[in-house]
Enzyme design. Structure first.
Site, short mmCIF file in Angstrom:
data_model
loop_
_atom_site.label_atom_id
_atom_site.label_comp_id
_atom_site.label_asym_id
_atom_site.label_seq_id
_atom_site.Cartn_x
_atom_site.Cartn_y
_atom_site.Cartn_z
N ASP A 157 -21.20 2.03 -18.72
CA ASP A 157 -21.99 2.68 -20.60
C ASP A 157 -20.95 3.58 -20.64
O ASP A 157 -20.19 4.55 -20.36
CB ASP A 157 -23.55 3.24 -20.45
CG ASP A 157 -23.84 1.81 -19.60
OD1 ASP A 157 -23.66 0.79 -19.36
OD2 ASP A 157 -25.05 2.69 -18.34
N ASP A 181 -37.96 0.00 -21.68
CA ASP A 181 -36.89 1.51 -22.09
C ASP A 181 -37.97 2.35 -21.83
O ASP A 181 -38.80 2.33 -22.52
CB ASP A 181 -35.75 2.06 -22.92
CG ASP A 181 -34.81 1.14 -22.77
OD1 ASP A 181 -34.65 0.57 -22.14
OD2 ASP A 181 -34.06 1.28 -23.96
#
Length: 250
Positions: free
Chosen positions: A137, A13
């Site tokens: 998500d 990330d």
């Protein structure tokens, strides 16, 4: 649906060009692990990773690519090991998808834009089902978008069914409330998405080797490991060996 080989995806990330992990998707609650995400990619590939999961966190919030140069470096590094990369974060247009695929990314993760089922169907026709991943998500089974900042009332399983009917075949299933917590993945949600017909990748909360093995045993197509790797709770080389042994005995 043809059974997919289980894949463990080490997560990289990127925020401000650096490798970080967020806690429950909170940009203000980040832990920085490296100034050099490309070096991290090489580390995971040297340990045997065949597919990396890369997220442009700045891009997810802004709706367009921000850390492209860094990610292109990761793609090149992975390629040198024979590994592939999937990228997510702010990919919401045909041009953005085409640009990432052109630079060597194997798959793109479409999060916020996946709510537009008709558009997803067009992209499946244009780019192919194996090049796209729907980012499902959310919290409490409901979809979260715009870098997980906006919480919607859209049921994840309802959207998953619509996307499957539209031709989508891959989904990243992240329980935001578990992401970065090492509290265990929401395998029930991922297995439910898999049951619809999508190849589901469980994400958020993977804490150790047993979580990864449990995901494979549930028939889920893959899992993303992030904080567990960076915190030393999961030995990538060891778990990849164990996964390979498990597949040979199936």
């Amino acid at each position: 649906m043809t059974a997919a080989r289980f894949v463990l995806y080490p997560a990289i990330d990127i925020l401000g060009g650096r490798c970080v992990r967020l806690f429950k998707g909170d940009y203000a609650a980040k832990t920085e692990y490296s100034e050099d995400p490309v070096a991290v990619a090489r580390q995971w590939c040297e340990s045997g990773a065949t597919f990396l999961h890369v997220v442009d966190l700045d891009g997810a919030k802004q709706g367009q690519s921000v850390n492209r140069d860094v990610i292109e470096g990761i793609v090149e590094a992975a390629k040198s090991y024979g590994a592939q990369v999937e990228v997510g974060g702010g990919i919401r247009t045909s041009d953005a998808i085409e640009d990432w695929l052109a630079c060597g990314v194997a798959r793109v993760v479409i999060g916020t834009a996946s709510r537009n089922v008709e558009q997803m169907a067009v992209w499946v026709s244009e780019f192919g089902a194996d090049r796209l991943v729907a980012g499902l998500d959310g919290r409490d089974g409901k979809l979260a978008v715009d870098g997980w900042i906006e919480q919607t009332d859209t049921p994840i399983l309802e959207l998953a069914k619509a996307l499957y009917e539209a031709g989508v075949r891959h989904a990243l299933v992240t329980d935001v409330e578990r992401d970065g917590t090492l509290s265990g993945a929401n395998l029930d949600l991922a297995a439910s998405v898999e049951g619809i017909g999508l190849h589901a990748i469980a994400s958020g909360g993977i804490r150790d080797e047993e979580d990864v093995i449990a995901a494979m045993q549930r028939g889920i197509s893959g899992a993303v490991a992030g904080k567990s790797l960076y915190a030393g709770k999961l030995d990538l080389k060891r778990v990849l060996t164990r996964l390979a042994e498990g597949e040979r005995t199936c």
